[in-house]
Scaffold this active site. Structure first.
Site, PDB file in Angstrom:
ATOM      1  N   ASP A  67       0.744  -1.123   0.083  1.00 56.91           N
ATOM      2  CA  ASP A  67       0.346  -0.066  -0.120  1.00 56.91           C
ATOM      3  C   ASP A  67       1.034   1.311   0.114  1.00 56.91           C
ATOM      4  O   ASP A  67       1.889   0.980   0.283  1.00 56.91           O
ATOM      5  CB  ASP A  67      -0.728   0.036   1.111  1.00 56.91           C
ATOM      6  CG  ASP A  67      -0.251  -0.620   2.350  1.00 56.91           C
ATOM      7  OD1 ASP A  67       0.938  -0.481   2.618  1.00 56.91           O
ATOM      8  OD2 ASP A  67      -0.941  -0.852   3.498  1.00 56.91           O
ATOM      9  N   ASN A 133      -7.587  -3.310  14.122  1.00 64.26           N
ATOM     10  CA  ASN A 133      -8.928  -3.688  13.616  1.00 64.26           C
ATOM     11  C   ASN A 133      -8.961  -4.812  12.683  1.00 64.26           C
ATOM     12  O   ASN A 133     -10.103  -4.928  12.126  1.00 64.26           O
ATOM     13  CB  ASN A 133      -9.665  -2.241  12.986  1.00 64.26           C
ATOM     14  CG  ASN A 133      -9.069  -1.795  11.539  1.00 64.26           C
ATOM     15  OD1 ASN A 133      -7.877  -2.597  11.311  1.00 64.26           O
ATOM     16  ND2 ASN A 133      -9.113  -0.907  11.240  1.00 64.26           N
ATOM     17  N   HIS A 135      -7.142  -5.022  10.074  1.00 66.00           N
ATOM     18  CA  HIS A 135      -7.201  -4.889   8.555  1.00 66.00           C
ATOM     19  C   HIS A 135      -5.648  -5.510   8.095  1.00 66.00           C
ATOM     20  O   HIS A 135      -4.664  -6.023   8.807  1.00 66.00           O
ATOM     21  CB  HIS A 135      -6.884  -3.372   8.178  1.00 66.00           C
ATOM     22  CG  HIS A 135      -5.574  -2.665   8.656  1.00 66.00           C
ATOM     23  ND1 HIS A 135      -5.755  -1.266   9.131  1.00 66.00           N
ATOM     24  CD2 HIS A 135      -4.340  -2.685   8.804  1.00 66.00           C
ATOM     25  CE1 HIS A 135      -4.617  -0.804   9.501  1.00 66.00           C
ATOM     26  NE2 HIS A 135      -3.851  -1.701   9.282  1.00 66.00           N
ATOM     27  N   GLU A 140      -9.728  -2.193   5.382  1.00 65.13           N
ATOM     28  CA  GLU A 140     -10.329  -1.815   6.553  1.00 65.13           C
ATOM     29  C   GLU A 140     -11.342  -2.808   6.705  1.00 65.13           C
ATOM     30  O   GLU A 140     -12.198  -3.336   5.492  1.00 65.13           O
ATOM     31  CB  GLU A 140     -10.678  -0.380   6.621  1.00 65.13           C
ATOM     32  CG  GLU A 140      -9.559   0.485   6.360  1.00 65.13           C
ATOM     33  CD  GLU A 140      -9.001   0.607   7.648  1.00 65.13           C
ATOM     34  OE1 GLU A 140      -8.541  -0.430   8.486  1.00 65.13           O
ATOM     35  OE2 GLU A 140      -8.325   1.888   8.000  1.00 65.13           O
TER      36      GLU A 140
HETATM   37  C1  F6R Z   1       1.344  -1.344   6.097  1.00 67.82           C
HETATM   38  C2  F6R Z   1       0.427  -2.411   6.216  1.00 67.82           C
HETATM   39  C3  F6R Z   1      -0.437  -2.499   7.328  1.00 67.82           C
HETATM   40  C4  F6R Z   1       0.284  -2.872   8.610  1.00 67.82           C
HETATM   41  C5  F6R Z   1      -0.414  -2.787   9.987  1.00 67.82           C
HETATM   42  C6  F6R Z   1       0.197  -3.021  11.118  1.00 67.82           C
HETATM   43  O1  F6R Z   1       1.969  -1.825   4.819  1.00 67.82           O
HETATM   44  O2  F6R Z   1      -0.083  -2.843   5.149  1.00 67.82           O
HETATM   45  O3  F6R Z   1      -1.430  -3.442   7.142  1.00 67.82           O
HETATM   46  O4  F6R Z   1       0.913  -4.104   8.310  1.00 67.82           O
HETATM   47  O5  F6R Z   1      -1.367  -1.646   9.965  1.00 67.82           O
HETATM   48  O6  F6R Z   1       1.240  -1.870  11.372  1.00 67.82           O
HETATM   49  P1  F6R Z   1       1.982  -1.805  12.415  1.00 67.82           P
HETATM   50  O7  F6R Z   1       3.211  -2.752  12.260  1.00 67.82           O
HETATM   51  O8  F6R Z   1       2.640  -0.704  12.278  1.00 67.82           O
HETATM   52  O9  F6R Z   1       1.434  -2.410  13.683  1.00 67.82           O
END
Ligand code: F6R
Length: 256
Positions: A67, A133, A135, A140
């Site tokens: 992303d 959440n 994701h 989301e």
């Molecule tokens: C980032 C992504 C997100 C993160 C997730 C966890 O490229 O795709 O899905 O992997 O938000 O984020 P952290 O590791 O910062 O808790």
């Protein structure tokens, strides 16, 4: 799902890099799907250490990031591209023609990112983190299981979770991003989901043991034939072995 729970995130990160090293020794031209965020930092640090000791070779891979934010004021500082350059691409000496992001190239044609992935043979090995959440990527809760790369409106919770990258002010976190869809992610041949820290334990248990439902996007991984969940004790403390396994033998390594 194959679950492995390690004492700490450093040991878990080593295991994840063992897995990518195994992939690359079998297929040096592998296509890697990559994530950003706090979870992956110790993993990329471990990769760089091994590259520096000639124990890992990324020179022939192509990478596709999950992303990227849209509408950033200062992309050189806050983009996922900048994150990847800092933690992995520059120290690993990956060239720009090896590394792909959905934004800005595909902002007018998001599914074009899926087509580009397929033109490269598909993702062999996908690294994921998980949001509080549920994701994965920026898919989301409520995202269709049928989604390919698309524009998302980030929830307030996700923007707040990412505020530390924006000097602590969640209102500076962009409202939109381009993300691989859940179908894009599910097409990967192998998926490795990393989760560290107590704040991830409840959502990780829902993703692994709960019903497969759009409210918990990561739960779709239960349908994937080759998923590793690699976590530390804190994130894994609500996970339990599936009923078909002899748990006395597999106390902290099990299939669900
Ligand atoms: C980032 C992504 C997100 C993160 C997730 C966890 O490229 O795709 O899905 O992997 O938000 O984020 P952290 O590791 O910062 O808790």
């Amino acid at each position: 799902m194959h679950v492995e729970v390690y004492n700490d995130r450093k040991t878990a990160s080593r295991r994840i890099v063992d897995l990518v090293a195994r992939q690359l020794s079998a297929y040096p031209y592998s296509v890697l799907g990559l994530a950003t965020g706090a979870t992956v930092i110790p993993i990329y640090e471990e990769m760089i250490q091994r590259i520096n000791h000639a124990h890992l070779d990324l020179s022939r891979v192509h990478t596709f990031n999950l992303d990227e934010y849209m509408g950033l004021k200062d992309p050189n500082r806050h983009s996922f591209h900048a994150f990847m350059r800092h933690y992995l691409f520059d120290p690993a000496h990956l060239s720009p023609d090896q590394t792909f992001f959905p934004f800005p190239q595909f902002s007018q044609d998001p599914p074009g990112y899926d087509r580009l992935i397929e033109q490269h043979g598909g993702i062999d090995w996908q690294l994921l983190g998980i949001g509080h959440n549920g994701h994965i990527g920026f898919n989301e809760p409520g995202t269709s299981f049928d989604s390919e790369t698309h524009v998302v409106k980030l929830t307030e919770n996700t923007r707040k979770a990412n505020r530390n990258w924006f000097d602590g002010d969640w209102r500076h976190v962009p409202e939109e991003a381009l993300t691989m869809g859940l179908k894009t992610i599910m097409r990967s041949r192998t998926i490795v989901l990393a989760a560290f820290g107590a704040s991830k334990s409840a959502i990780l248990a829902k993703a692994v043991h709960g019903p497969v439902c759009v409210e918990v996007p990561a739960s779709i991984l239960q349908y994937h034939p080759r998923v590793y969940i690699i976590c530390d004790q804190e994130a894994g403390n609500l996970l339990r072995p599936g009923p078909s396994l002899n748990s006395s033998k597999l106390s902290r390594q099990f299939d669900v």
